[in-house]
Design an enzyme around this catalytic site. Structure first.
Site, PDB file in Angstrom:
ATOM      1  N   LYS A 234       0.804  -1.218   0.000  1.00 11.58           N
ATOM      2  CA  LYS A 234       0.000   0.000   0.000  1.00 11.58           C
ATOM      3  C   LYS A 234       0.845   1.280   0.000  1.00 11.58           C
ATOM      4  O   LYS A 234       0.432   2.308  -0.510  1.00 11.58           O
ATOM      5  CB  LYS A 234      -0.951  -0.007   1.190  1.00 11.58           C
ATOM      6  CG  LYS A 234      -1.950  -1.159   1.099  1.00 11.58           C
ATOM      7  CD  LYS A 234      -3.340  -0.711   1.440  1.00 11.58           C
ATOM      8  CE  LYS A 234      -4.366  -1.753   1.021  1.00 11.58           C
ATOM      9  NZ  LYS A 234      -4.256  -2.996   1.816  1.00 11.58           N
TER      10      LYS A 234
ATOM     11  N   GLU B  48      -9.928   6.099   3.580  1.00 15.06           N
ATOM     12  CA  GLU B  48     -10.702   5.040   4.209  1.00 15.06           C
ATOM     13  C   GLU B  48      -9.738   3.899   4.494  1.00 15.06           C
ATOM     14  O   GLU B  48      -8.684   3.802   3.865  1.00 15.06           O
ATOM     15  CB  GLU B  48     -11.787   4.550   3.250  1.00 15.06           C
ATOM     16  CG  GLU B  48     -11.305   3.583   2.150  1.00 15.06           C
ATOM     17  CD  GLU B  48     -10.300   4.162   1.152  1.00 15.06           C
ATOM     18  OE1 GLU B  48     -10.282   5.408   0.982  1.00 15.06           O
ATOM     19  OE2 GLU B  48      -9.527   3.378   0.575  1.00 15.06           O
TER      20      GLU B  48
ATOM     21  N   SER C 207       1.733  -9.819  -0.771  1.00  9.95           N
ATOM     22  CA  SER C 207       1.376  -8.402  -0.682  1.00  9.95           C
ATOM     23  C   SER C 207       1.672  -7.771   0.668  1.00  9.95           C
ATOM     24  O   SER C 207       1.874  -6.563   0.754  1.00  9.95           O
ATOM     25  CB  SER C 207      -0.103  -8.220  -1.034  1.00  9.95           C
ATOM     26  OG  SER C 207      -0.913  -9.049  -0.220  1.00  9.95           O
TER      27      SER C 207
END
Ligand SMILES: *Cc1c(COP(=O)(O)O)cnc(C)c1O
Length: 405
Positions: free
Chosen positions: A100, A122, A389
């Site tokens: 991210k 969010e 990830s």
């Protein structure tokens, strides 16, 4: 077939000027958000052509986030499964523990370049919130993060991290108290404060230009992985596997390989407890096209078109819509989408921990569970490249509750 796939619009031409990926995507927003998203699309186009912006992005990705991430040959897992060679793209080693941060650094720099002093976001698992809070601190931006009440309870340590980083975390108690409701609140804030605020979307979701922009910031995963596998294995992989929440780590890995017609791609969604509506987040298995949060894509909905509740053991996969580019890749059959259950993901996580000394995020464990199913049926000279990830530290409480510890 290969030539046909090579000329696929998926690589290069998608999205078109209106943000369409084939029939999917677009920009379905209320009048009040039309100007902000247009301003953002222009701001992004200007930034991506700006050499100084690119240089600063590269510098922070390298020296702050920790790129390039390794591509690791998981030899003991490969031996154990007894088939294809398994390589892990180690996004779990990045600062804040997941892919991210790639997107947050990109959008944070963009917000600054556009003169916005504040970012809002969010978050579901809290990973995107932590990455946003981190980048906001790094760049000196004010930051507010909206988080569903249920997710705040599931991921309490991430709430503390965000607060420590100087971010205001707002609890969202409406609807299912998860990611979808947090996005609604964030959009409401954006409409009110758009003059000084950038909405920092966490995945390839939402209205144009977000699915394009987030993909461009995550493409680095596949760019590196493609070079690395060509160097270490001296060949392209037979199969790419990645989990699909909104779809950013998967499109980030897939995108660079789209013209390589021989490379198969599999996206893995959350199969949850069962395939009954409400028990999972497998949008392709259980959903149909519709509009959610500004984009036309596969959405889990009931017969009346109401957004369905979702479930996954992994908060990062627990969302009723999927990024529109995935809907297009699915429709074109360039990528395949499947799902694994909560139990299969938990088991795959514990297998990787014991065989390789790597505790994966439960999101990433969905991709690994699919590898566990496929690798034994593939030849030893074939190659699977799976996107790891994120790391699993945030999920220890869930492992414990599941009786694995
Ligand atoms: C958020 C998250 C995901 C899901 O988001 P995508 O946009 O689908 O990548 C997957 N893995 C980890 C570790 C995450 O934090």
């Amino acid at each position: 077939m290969p030539n046909q796939l090579n000329s696929s619009p998926a690589h290069g031409a998608w999205p078109d000027a209106r943000g369409r990926f084939g029939e999917f995507g677009g920009c379905f927003v209320p009048e009040t958000l039309m100007h902000p998203v247009e301003e953002l699309a222009e701001g992004f186009e200007a930034a991506r052509r700006d050499a100084a912006f690119q240089a600063e992005l590269d510098r922070l990705l390298r020296h702050f986030a920790g790129r390039p991430t390794p591509l690791y040959h998981a030899q003991r897992l490969t031996e154990h499964l007894g088939g294809a060679q398994i390589y892990l793209k180690r996004e779990d080693l990045l600062h804040t523990g997941a892919h991210k941060i790639n997107n947050c650094i990109g959008q944070g720099l963009l917000a600054k370049r556009m003169g916005k002093a504040r970012v809002i976001a969010e978050t579901g698992a809290g990973q995107h919130g932590v990455a946003t809070a981190t980048v906001a601190a790094l760049l000196g931006l004010d930051c507010t993060v909206y988080m569903g009440e249920e997710d705040m309870a599931r991921q309490a340590p991430n709430v503390f991290r965000m607060r420590l980083l100087g971010t205001q975390v707002v609890s969202v108690a409406s609807g299912s108290k998860t990611l979808k409701d947090a996005i609604n609140e964030g959009m409401r804030d954006w409409v009110t404060n758009v003059h000084n605020t950038h909405y920092l979307m966490g995945s390839v979701l939402g209205p144009h230009p977000y699915p394009l922009m987030v993909r461009e910031f995550q493409r680095i995963i596949g760019k590196e992985a493609r070079e690395q596998i060509l160097t270490t294995a001296r060949r392209l992989p037979n199969l790419l596997v990645a989990c699909v929440g909104g779809g950013s780590n998967s499109i980030g890995l897939f995108y660079e390989f789209i013209p390589d017609a021989a490379v198969k791609m599999v996206g893995v969604e959350a199969g949850g407890r069962s395939l009954r509506l409400g028990d999972h987040a497998a949008r392709f298995a259980g959903g149909k096209p519709g509009v959610l949060h500004g984009t036309y894509t596969y959405v889990l909905q009931n017969d009346d078109g109401l957004i369905a509740p979702t479930h996954s053991v992994s908060a990062g996969l627990d969302y009723p819509a999927v990024g529109p580019e995935h809907s297009a890749l699915y429709r074109e059959k360039r990528a395949e989408y499947t799902y694994v259950s909560d139990a299969e993901a938990l088991e795959a996580a514990s297998l990787l921990a014991r065989k390789e000394g790597i505790i994966p995020a439960l999101e990433s464990a969905h991709a690994l569970a699919e590898v566990v199913k496929r690798a034994p049926h593939m030849a030893r000279d074939q190659v699977i490249l799976v996107n790891l990830s994120g790391r699993g530290d945030k999920d220890l409480g869930i492992f414990q509750a599941a009786g694995i510890l």
